[in-house]
Scaffold this active site. Structure first.
Site, PDB file in Angstrom:
ATOM      1  CE1 TYR A   1      -3.032  -3.051   0.315  1.00 43.42           C
ATOM      2  CE2 TYR A   1      -3.134  -2.728   2.687  1.00 43.42           C
ATOM      3  CZ  TYR A   1      -3.489  -3.441   1.552  1.00 43.42           C
ATOM      4  OH  TYR A   1      -4.299  -4.548   1.674  1.00 43.42           O
TER       5      TYR A   1
ATOM      6  CG  HIS B   1      -0.849  -8.787   0.378  1.00 42.11           C
ATOM      7  ND1 HIS B   1      -0.382  -7.489   0.294  1.00 42.11           N
ATOM      8  CD2 HIS B   1      -2.180  -8.712   0.076  1.00 42.11           C
ATOM      9  CE1 HIS B   1      -1.373  -6.686  -0.035  1.00 42.11           C
ATOM     10  NE2 HIS B   1      -2.472  -7.414  -0.183  1.00 42.11           N
TER      11      HIS B   1
END
Length: 328
Positions: free
Chosen positions: A54, A138
């Site tokens: 992110y 992830h």
């Protein structure tokens, strides 16, 4: 607060998804990011989720700074492994990956044991913490072999060493998450976009498996990329232009919600939270006002007649648990 699986890690029912303060799609100022986290805290949110992906680490840095003055035992932080950040020369931005930040680093897929430890160490440094509570693999979609053979055992070892309290995987699909639930000893999985008012596919495999195994589920993407927050022709769905059929369905849901005196946002959040295996629902916010609104919507009661109409008209699967409904 809910406890994740058989661990001692607690999460609040509503959680702060920190991808947005990593400049997801558009820039967020330092002040706006800090104010959003402060507002989340004031609303009683105590679970915060981030990742190196992110904003190329920006989300982790901002989240850590905003939480620094808070008592460490009073909140839960999760981050993710599998994308290792390396320095990059050449300029440009990261908008191709969805983040309005300078492309000073590049992501390297790495689910090896060494890569996971290095990635986690770098995350701790950016967060300014000596530990995180939850670590997720992830998006291992295209790296299943390494994720199961090397990545998961590495997380299991970190948990056994007490470095992290809970381990799991976070993805936008249910099939591999279901495999993690059935074939490993994960405590929690983060499922994004596959259990919403528009997409209840997680009911077919993931949620029954989690219920059987005692695995907790965190739901992300409750608004399906914003479509269920504000249905309009230029909305996105699964990071692309919304198909006309889904837009029409979202608009119908909005109309029905308003006819029953509620909002589509409140209904979307309440639906996700109603399943018994769901421990927390993640909401991203780029401002204090957005997270305050999310908290209000989350707390708002949704009339039983609304759910009954959705079920009667086929807008919900008949096996989807509804708020305040007794188990059959």
């Amino acid at each position: 607060m809910s406890r994740l699986g058989g661990t001692e890690v607690d999460v609040s029912a509503l959680a702060f998804g920190a991808a947005v303060i990593g400049n997801l799609y558009t820039e967020v100022t330092e002040e706006q990011a800090h104010a959003a986290v402060d507002a989340a805290w004031q609303e009683g949110i105590r679970y915060f989720d981030t990742a190196p992906h992110y904003g190329l680490g920006l989300s982790e840095r901002r989240l850590g700074a905003a939480l620094r003055a808070r008592p460490r035992g009073a909140y839960t932080v999760s981050t993710k492994v599998g994308r290792r950040l390396e320095p990059r020369d050449g300029g440009g931005d990261d908008l191709a990956n969805g983040f309005a930040v300078p492309a000073t680093r590049r992501r390297v897929w790495d689910f090896s044991a060494d890569g996971i430890r290095r990635t986690l160490a770098a995350s701790l440094d950016r967060l300014g913490l000596d530990r995180v509570d939850v670590v997720y693999l992830h998006d291992p979609d295209d790296h299943a072999e390494q994720a199961f053979r090397e990545g998961y055992p590495a997380l299991e070892k970190l948990r056994a060493e007490g470095v992290v309290g809970a381990i799991g995987a976070g993805m936008n699909q249910t099939a591999m998450l279901t495999r993690f639930v059935r074939d490993t000893d994960v405590d929690v999985v983060l499922c994004a976009g596959r259990y919403t008012l528009l997409d209840q596919s997680a009911l077919a495999d993931l949620l029954p498996a989690a219920e059987e195994r005692g695995t907790s589920v965190v739901i992300g993407g409750a608004f399906n990329s914003g479509l269920l927050a504000d249905p309009k022709p230029d909305a996105t769905y699964n990071y692309a232009q919304v198909p006309a059929e889904l837009l029409a369905r979202a608009l119908r849901l909005k109309s029905l919600a308003e006819a029953h005196g509620t909002t589509l946002r409140a209904a979307a959040l309440a639906f996700c939270a109603a399943h018994p295996v769901v421990a927390s629902v993640l909401v991203g916010a780029r401002s204090a006002a957005e997270i305050q609104d999310a908290a209000r919507q989350f707390a708002a009661p949704v009339p039983a007649a609304f759910w009954q109409e959705l079920r009667a008209t086929g807008l919900l699967r008949p096996d989807a648990p509804l708020p305040n409904e007794e188990p059959s």
